[in-house]
Design a protein around this motif. Structure first.
Motif, PDB file in Angstrom:
ATOM      1  N   HIS A   9     -56.010 -43.476-102.374  1.00  0.00           N
ATOM      2  CA  HIS A   9     -55.168 -43.005-102.634  1.00  0.00           C
ATOM      3  C   HIS A   9     -54.398 -43.366-102.316  1.00  0.00           C
ATOM      4  O   HIS A   9     -53.071 -43.632-101.838  1.00  0.00           O
ATOM      5  CB  HIS A   9     -54.998 -41.859-100.814  1.00  0.00           C
ATOM      6  CG  HIS A   9     -54.168 -40.745-100.410  1.00  0.00           C
ATOM      7  ND1 HIS A   9     -54.672 -40.130 -98.915  1.00  0.00           N
ATOM      8  CD2 HIS A   9     -53.443 -40.603-101.213  1.00  0.00           C
ATOM      9  CE1 HIS A   9     -54.187 -39.208 -99.034  1.00  0.00           C
ATOM     10  NE2 HIS A   9     -53.438 -39.227-100.304  1.00  0.00           N
ATOM     11  N   HIS A  11     -50.072 -42.587-104.753  1.00  0.00           N
ATOM     12  CA  HIS A  11     -49.841 -41.241-105.477  1.00  0.00           C
ATOM     13  C   HIS A  11     -48.427 -41.976-106.668  1.00  0.00           C
ATOM     14  O   HIS A  11     -48.361 -43.117-106.584  1.00  0.00           O
ATOM     15  CB  HIS A  11     -48.601 -41.143-104.423  1.00  0.00           C
ATOM     16  CG  HIS A  11     -48.931 -40.002-103.988  1.00  0.00           C
ATOM     17  ND1 HIS A  11     -49.686 -38.631-103.639  1.00  0.00           N
ATOM     18  CD2 HIS A  11     -49.547 -39.796-102.439  1.00  0.00           C
ATOM     19  CE1 HIS A  11     -49.855 -38.099-102.289  1.00  0.00           C
ATOM     20  NE2 HIS A  11     -50.121 -38.555-101.874  1.00  0.00           N
ATOM     21  N   HIS A  43     -50.175 -34.806-105.217  1.00  0.00           N
ATOM     22  CA  HIS A  43     -50.254 -33.631-105.114  1.00  0.00           C
ATOM     23  C   HIS A  43     -50.608 -32.902-106.043  1.00  0.00           C
ATOM     24  O   HIS A  43     -49.674 -32.631-106.952  1.00  0.00           O
ATOM     25  CB  HIS A  43     -48.557 -33.334-104.464  1.00  0.00           C
ATOM     26  CG  HIS A  43     -48.759 -33.962-102.803  1.00  0.00           C
ATOM     27  ND1 HIS A  43     -49.808 -34.508-101.996  1.00  0.00           N
ATOM     28  CD2 HIS A  43     -47.896 -35.565-102.905  1.00  0.00           C
ATOM     29  CE1 HIS A  43     -49.096 -35.088-100.873  1.00  0.00           C
ATOM     30  NE2 HIS A  43     -47.977 -35.737-101.929  1.00  0.00           N
ATOM     31  N   GLU A  92     -54.426 -34.555-104.428  1.00  0.00           N
ATOM     32  CA  GLU A  92     -54.526 -34.358-102.950  1.00  0.00           C
ATOM     33  C   GLU A  92     -53.710 -32.828-103.295  1.00  0.00           C
ATOM     34  O   GLU A  92     -52.935 -32.199-103.265  1.00  0.00           O
ATOM     35  CB  GLU A  92     -53.542 -34.586-102.368  1.00  0.00           C
ATOM     36  CG  GLU A  92     -53.411 -34.828-100.819  1.00  0.00           C
ATOM     37  CD  GLU A  92     -52.603 -36.098-100.322  1.00  0.00           C
ATOM     38  OE1 GLU A  92     -51.865 -36.792-100.494  1.00  0.00           O
ATOM     39  OE2 GLU A  92     -52.487 -36.407 -99.038  1.00  0.00           O
ATOM     40  N   HIS A 143     -55.993 -38.538 -94.958  1.00  0.00           N
ATOM     41  CA  HIS A 143     -55.387 -39.384 -92.957  1.00  0.00           C
ATOM     42  C   HIS A 143     -54.680 -38.274 -92.827  1.00  0.00           C
ATOM     43  O   HIS A 143     -53.920 -37.601 -91.505  1.00  0.00           O
ATOM     44  CB  HIS A 143     -53.773 -38.921 -93.552  1.00  0.00           C
ATOM     45  CG  HIS A 143     -53.618 -38.571 -94.844  1.00  0.00           C
ATOM     46  ND1 HIS A 143     -52.554 -37.325 -94.214  1.00  0.00           N
ATOM     47  CD2 HIS A 143     -52.539 -38.479 -95.637  1.00  0.00           C
ATOM     48  CE1 HIS A 143     -52.706 -36.625 -94.836  1.00  0.00           C
ATOM     49  NE2 HIS A 143     -52.187 -37.457 -96.003  1.00  0.00           N
ATOM     50  N   ASP A 200     -52.551 -44.040 -98.785  1.00  0.00           N
ATOM     51  CA  ASP A 200     -51.537 -42.837 -99.085  1.00  0.00           C
ATOM     52  C   ASP A 200     -50.055 -43.670 -99.444  1.00  0.00           C
ATOM     53  O   ASP A 200     -49.388 -43.393 -99.371  1.00  0.00           O
ATOM     54  CB  ASP A 200     -51.446 -42.631 -98.090  1.00  0.00           C
ATOM     55  CG  ASP A 200     -50.401 -40.948 -98.601  1.00  0.00           C
ATOM     56  OD1 ASP A 200     -49.957 -40.722 -99.610  1.00  0.00           O
ATOM     57  OD2 ASP A 200     -50.699 -40.195 -97.354  1.00  0.00           O
ATOM     58  N   HIS A 202     -46.476 -44.064-101.911  1.00  0.00           N
ATOM     59  CA  HIS A 202     -46.232 -43.840-102.544  1.00  0.00           C
ATOM     60  C   HIS A 202     -44.724 -44.663-102.576  1.00  0.00           C
ATOM     61  O   HIS A 202     -44.234 -44.744-104.237  1.00  0.00           O
ATOM     62  CB  HIS A 202     -44.788 -42.429-101.167  1.00  0.00           C
ATOM     63  CG  HIS A 202     -45.892 -41.838-100.933  1.00  0.00           C
ATOM     64  ND1 HIS A 202     -46.958 -41.633-100.131  1.00  0.00           N
ATOM     65  CD2 HIS A 202     -45.947 -39.967-101.393  1.00  0.00           C
ATOM     66  CE1 HIS A 202     -47.853 -40.304 -99.767  1.00  0.00           C
ATOM     67  NE2 HIS A 202     -46.316 -39.365-100.627  1.00  0.00           N
TER      68      HIS A 202
HETATM   69 ZN   LIG Z   1     -51.063 -38.385 -99.975  1.00  0.00          ZN
END
Ligand SMILES: [Zn+2]
Length: 244
Positions: A9, A11, A43, A92, A143, A200, A202
């Motif tokens: 995961h 981004h 995304h 996502e 998540h 996740d 970022h």
């Molecule tokens: Zn995410």
């Protein structure tokens, strides 16, 4: 470590991440423990808001090219990193924003290895469970704190729904310390459920360090055997393009 680690995961600037695919890969190679694969999971179908898109032709115009470009750029990175690091192409998807576009989205995921849905409520999970096997790739929950997202549903029912539909449950760094979620994770032990690990990521690559922490927790509970590496289904149908 019993199993190779996959960090699924991450981004990139394609959506709201700060680091390029190559930077994310390099960070995983330098992190001090062995990572077998990295999943880019930006995304999709989110900007501009898909909520305002009212028909399929419009949806394809707005998001079709974006999805194709994204998949192509991840595939190019796969070639660049071949032999050094496995790269997977995830996506996502915001459930509330896209729940009315699922039929169409399913046709736009050729080449995507897995989809993680975020912000799924119980009605959403039952909808997803009914169609999960029709998707061209495995689907999962990003998540997802089950106590928050499914407050009125017993954990046993949640896990049975995930297991029956083969919906992946992502173990995410946001839940560290994972022991605070013992009740949920212990519920998973008796079930045939699929897990993945995700940070996740970022704009903070240091979160990669949580991967072995999460793995150790799963190992302690005997859940590490439930970790899978999702891939696009080989039999997935050719995409139907409304512009063809
Ligand atoms: Zn995410």
């Amino acid at each position: 470590m019993g199993q190779p680690l996959y960090s699924l995961h991450n981004h990139t600037p394609f959506s709201d991440g700060a680091y390029l695919i190559d930077e994310i890969c390099e960070a995983h190679l330098r992190c001090g423990f062995e990572v077998a694969g990295v999943g880019i999971c930006d995304h999709l179908f989110a900007t501009p808001s898909s909520r305002e898109v009212t028909n399929e032709r419009e949806f394809d115009r707005v998001f079709g090219r974006e999805a194709r470009n994204y998949i192509a750029s991840v595939r190019e990175a796969q070639q660049r990193w071949s032999g050094k690091l496995q790269i997977l192409c995830g996506a996502e998807i915001n459930w509330p924003l896209n729940k009315h576009h699922l039929e169409h989205i399913r046709t736009m995921l050729q080449g995507v290895d897995y989809v993680l849905f975020e912000f799924v409520d119980w009605a959403g999970l039952t909808t997803l469970a009914n169609q999960a096997r029709r998707w061209p790739c495995p689907v999962g929950l990003a998540h997802c704190d089950v106590r928050v997202q499914f407050p009125n549903t017993p954990m046993q029912q949640v896990v049975r729904t995930l297991a029956n539909a083969r919906i992946i449950y992502e173990v995410n760094s946001k839940f560290i310390p994972l022991a605070e979620h013992d009740a949920w994770f212990k519920t998973l032990r008796e079930h045939r459920i699929f897990l993945t690990l995700g940070t996740d990521t970022h704009d903070d690559l240091s979160v990669i360090k949580t991967l072995p922490v999460m793995y150790a927790y799963l190992e302690r509970l005997g859940l590490h055997d439930k970790l899978i590496v999702p891939h696009a289904k080989p039999e997935s149908p050719a995409p139907v393009s409304s512009t063809a």
